[in-house]
Design an enzyme around this catalytic site. Structure first.
Site, PDB file in Angstrom:
ATOM      1  N   ARG A  38       0.818  -1.229   0.000  1.00  0.00           N
ATOM      2  CA  ARG A  38       0.000   0.000   0.000  1.00  0.00           C
ATOM      3  C   ARG A  38       0.841   1.262   0.000  1.00  0.00           C
ATOM      4  NH1 ARG A  38      -2.674  -3.979   1.814  1.00  0.00           N
ATOM      5  NH2 ARG A  38      -0.661  -4.423   2.702  1.00  0.00           N
ATOM      6  N   THR A  39       1.780   1.378   0.958  1.00  0.00           N
ATOM      7  CA  THR A  39       2.510   2.634   1.138  1.00  0.00           C
ATOM      8  C   THR A  39       3.355   2.951  -0.098  1.00  0.00           C
ATOM      9  OG1 THR A  39       2.606   2.027   3.462  1.00  0.00           O
ATOM     10  CG2 THR A  39       3.964   3.888   2.778  1.00  0.00           C
ATOM     11  N   LYS A  69      25.373  -6.003  -0.918  1.00  0.00           N
ATOM     12  CA  LYS A  69      26.835  -6.176  -1.006  1.00  0.00           C
ATOM     13  C   LYS A  69      27.544  -5.424   0.115  1.00  0.00           C
ATOM     14  CE  LYS A  69      26.359  -6.155  -6.040  1.00  0.00           C
ATOM     15  NZ  LYS A  69      26.551  -5.293  -7.204  1.00  0.00           N
ATOM     16  N   ARG A  89      11.139   3.800   3.735  1.00  0.00           N
ATOM     17  CA  ARG A  89      10.705   2.793   4.726  1.00  0.00           C
ATOM     18  C   ARG A  89      11.934   1.990   5.120  1.00  0.00           C
ATOM     19  NH1 ARG A  89       5.596  -1.142   4.774  1.00  0.00           N
ATOM     20  NH2 ARG A  89       4.716   0.873   5.349  1.00  0.00           N
ATOM     21  N   HIS A 114       4.743   5.711  11.683  1.00  0.00           N
ATOM     22  CA  HIS A 114       4.285   5.574  10.300  1.00  0.00           C
ATOM     23  C   HIS A 114       3.338   6.769  10.067  1.00  0.00           C
ATOM     24  CE1 HIS A 114       3.113   4.053   6.517  1.00  0.00           C
ATOM     25  NE2 HIS A 114       2.747   2.817   6.830  1.00  0.00           N
TER      26      HIS A 114
END
Ligand code: CP
Length: 310
Positions: A59-60, A87, A109, A137
């Site tokens: 969703r986000t 890496k 995020r 959030h």
């Protein structure tokens, strides 16, 4: 007030009530745009946004990308799973390499609490926190409170019950801050093992009996059990969790009044919420998703206003 009090949107804790009202007013305008045949405006035409996702999202990530495209921004997307982070590259090196491509705004995020704030102090771009670990959030809480305001016509005085894994939930913390700033009453409900110690110091009440909590509230926000953040067992089994804290139609229909049901997604059907409720007229889950695009357009637009475009 016509501009935000902050240079980055890292958490609801940092925002003022006036910031929240400005974001809602701006989102109202963008919601009108999104309901027009031509859903695009040129507001961010000379702005480049990087979406950096170090943790899974549906969703986000899609909602931010759509918001950016509706605002005519140039958009680049980064997913840690397919990047040189694998890496051994550090967060700052990764972001500085992306910023060298002349990025103005970063949406990030990250699984670690504080990652967005760390970034805001170390790179020259406006940062939007799209979820940092179990911390905050902010855009989820903005779209949740905006959806309550849309459904009930107000936030002030509304009684909101947040149910579930409060301990691991960034959605719960951001919602507590947003709802309180706008004058709502907040109660938390869930197993004792998933309730943070001293949470009442935030000015919320705690109810361990789901039925009593549902009888009290106008809105119930049902949260997912965050198994990916649980390194030990907090309850005997998902089945027992559902028996104590799952919401089904029988329980909902037995209440003395109608309440609004919310869920930030992703839903675990049959665990915290039954399918017949998730898909019913009691739930505003897809309204929340729809409102997420307008809210994210508003946040990006208001932050972009603070960028020197000369
Ligand atoms: N509500 C929410 O943050 O969903 P995603 O994890 O799919 O982005």
């Amino acid at each position: 007030m016509s501009s935000l009090s902050v240079d980055h949107v890292l958490g609801i804790k940092d925002l003022t009530k006036e910031d929240l009202e400005l974001i809602f007013k701006t989102a109202d305008n963008f919601k009108d745009v999104l309901n027009r045949p031509i859903k695009k405006v040129p507001s961010l035409r000379d702005i480049t946004v990087a979406n950096l996702f170090f943790e899974n999202s549906t969703r986000t990530r899609l909602s931010f990308e759509l918001a950016e495209k509706r605002l005519s921004a140039d958009v680049i997307n980064f997913s840690a799973a397919s990047s040189s982070v694998k890496k051994g590259e550090t967060l700052i090196d990764t972001v500085n390499n992306i910023l060298a491509m002349k990025v103005d705004l970063v949406v990030m995020r990250h699984p670690n609490a504080g990652a967005a704030q760390f970034l805001s102090k170390n790179v020259d771009a406006r940062i939007v926190n799209a979820g940092d670990g179990a911390h905050e959030h902010p855009t989820q809480a903005l779209l949740d409170t905006f959806s309550i305001r849309e459904k009930l016509g107000k936030v002030k005085g509304v009684k909101v019950l947040i149910v579930g894994d409060i301990l691991h939930s960034r959605v719960a913390l951001s919602n507590i801050f947003a709802l309180q700033k706008l004058g709502a009453e907040v109660k938390l409900c869930g197993p004792r093992t998933l309730m943070p110690k001293h949470i009442e110091s935030l000015g919320v009440k705690v109810e361990y009996d789901l039925r009593k909590g549902l009888e009290w509230c106008d809105v119930a926000n049902m949260l997912r059990i965050q198994l990916e953040r649980q390194d030990i067992k907090y309850f005997p089994s998902l089945r027992e969790y559902t028996m104590m804290y799952g919401l089904d139609l029988e329980l909902l229909n037995s209440l003395s009044k109608k309440i609004v049901i919310m869920h930030p997604g992703p839903i675990n059907r049959g665990v915290e919420i039954s399918s017949d409720i998730a898909d019913s007229e009691h739930a505003i889950i897809l309204d929340q998703v729809e409102n997420g695009v307008a809210i994210r357009m508003a946040v990006l637009y208001l932050l972009a206003e603070k960028i020197d475009r000369q």
